[in-house]
Design a protein around this motif. Structure first.
Motif, PDB file in Angstrom:
ATOM      1  N   UNK A  59       0.793  -1.275  -0.253  1.00  0.00           N
ATOM      2  CA  UNK A  59       0.019   0.433  -0.137  1.00  0.00           C
ATOM      3  C   UNK A  59       0.603   1.186   0.105  1.00  0.00           C
ATOM      4  N   UNK A  60       0.882   1.964  -0.876  1.00  0.00           N
ATOM      5  CA  UNK A  60       1.621   3.365  -0.877  1.00  0.00           C
ATOM      6  C   UNK A  60       0.775   4.642  -0.870  1.00  0.00           C
ATOM      7  N   UNK A  61      -0.249   4.456  -0.074  1.00  0.00           N
ATOM      8  CA  UNK A  61      -0.749   5.172   0.354  1.00  0.00           C
ATOM      9  C   UNK A  61      -0.538   6.468   2.073  1.00  0.00           C
ATOM     10  N   UNK A  62      -0.106   7.209   1.660  1.00  0.00           N
ATOM     11  CA  UNK A  62       0.721   7.688   3.132  1.00  0.00           C
ATOM     12  C   UNK A  62       0.082   9.165   4.039  1.00  0.00           C
ATOM     13  N   UNK A  63       0.029   9.069   4.586  1.00  0.00           N
ATOM     14  CA  UNK A  63      -0.329   9.937   6.140  1.00  0.00           C
ATOM     15  C   UNK A  63      -0.572  11.738   4.694  1.00  0.00           C
ATOM     16  N   UNK A  64       0.298  11.714   4.050  1.00  0.00           N
ATOM     17  CA  UNK A  64       0.306  12.963   3.871  1.00  0.00           C
ATOM     18  C   UNK A  64      -0.461  13.194   2.233  1.00  0.00           C
ATOM     19  N   UNK A  65      -0.611  11.912   2.020  1.00  0.00           N
ATOM     20  CA  UNK A  65      -1.798  11.973   0.768  1.00  0.00           C
ATOM     21  C   UNK A  65      -3.171  11.721   1.502  1.00  0.00           C
ATOM     22  N   UNK A 119      -4.318  13.941   3.706  1.00  0.00           N
ATOM     23  CA  UNK A 119      -4.859  15.059   4.560  1.00  0.00           C
ATOM     24  C   UNK A 119      -4.807  15.776   3.531  1.00  0.00           C
ATOM     25  N   UNK A 120      -4.795  15.319   2.272  1.00  0.00           N
ATOM     26  CA  UNK A 120      -4.831  16.207   0.934  1.00  0.00           C
ATOM     27  C   UNK A 120      -6.597  15.551   0.451  1.00  0.00           C
ATOM     28  N   UNK A 121      -6.918  15.080   1.000  1.00  0.00           N
ATOM     29  CA  UNK A 121      -8.307  13.987   0.844  1.00  0.00           C
ATOM     30  C   UNK A 121      -8.251  13.098   0.044  1.00  0.00           C
ATOM     31  N   UNK A 122      -7.622  11.786  -0.205  1.00  0.00           N
ATOM     32  CA  UNK A 122      -7.356  10.948  -0.691  1.00  0.00           C
ATOM     33  C   UNK A 122      -8.033   9.614   0.294  1.00  0.00           C
TER      34      UNK A 122
END
Length: 189
Positions: free
Chosen positions: A47-53, A55-58
């Motif tokens: 899984x390449x989802x990060x906290x930064x993504x 926070x941007x609504x991902x």
């Protein structure tokens, strides 16, 4: 044995696309079997989802929650040098999560696909030059919450109200075959 041909197919093929030639097993004078067990849990999938993504609504990404593929076969003689059998079965299961599909409680929308298959083949050597075979195959297919494949890979809907359900469909194939060696240079099927 299976061969796949994707171009330059022969003139007897009526349509385009992938051409598949399958030569089934006949059993034999010895008992043989095969087994394949395949399982992939969600923990084995990256899984390449990060906290930064996030926070941007991902909201997430489509991912595999679980895959199962269990296959088995058994074949052998019923009467040596005369009658053989081969039977096989398969269970395929996949749970795939859609990137934007969520239930009202926030749980992700997960597409569930199931395929169960069974096959039986009998082969009878009537004479040294004449062989008869019969094969029966039955498949059961089910798809629940079609929020990934039917939606083109992304769906942003509640799976309870806006997804397609494909309930069990049964497919049957019955095939018989006679093979006669009339002369050393002339085989008839």
């Amino acid at each position: 044995e299976t061969t796949y041909q994707t171009n330059s197919v022969t003139a007897d093929v009526q349509g385009g696309g992938v051409y598949t030639n399958m030569i089934p097993k006949d059993g034999g004078n010895d008992f043989h079997g095969g087994l394949f067990l395949g399982y992939v849990p969600a923990q084995f999938v990256g899984n390449n989802s990060t906290a930064a993504l996030q926070a941007r609504g991902f909201t997430g990404l489509s991912s595999v929650n679980r895959l199962e593929d269990f296959d088995g076969s058994l074949g052998g003689p019923i009467k040596k040098d005369k009658l053989w059998f081969l039977m096989s079965g398969r269970k395929q299961l996949s749970y795939i999560q859609s990137a934007g599909s969520f239930y009202l409680n926030g749980a992700p929308g997960i597409e569930q696909s199931f395929i169960w298959s069974g096959a039986m083949r009998l082969t009878y050597q009537a004479t040294p030059k004449n062989k008869f075979a019969a094969m029966w195959t039955r498949d059961w297919k089910t798809k629940v919450n079609d929020v990934v494949t039917g939606a083109g890979g992304y769906s942003d809907v509640n799976p309870n109200v806006a997804s397609l359900q494909r309930y069990p469909v049964m497919y049957y194939i019955l095939q018989t075959r006679w093979t006669g060696t009339l002369t050393p240079k002339f085989l008839l099927q």
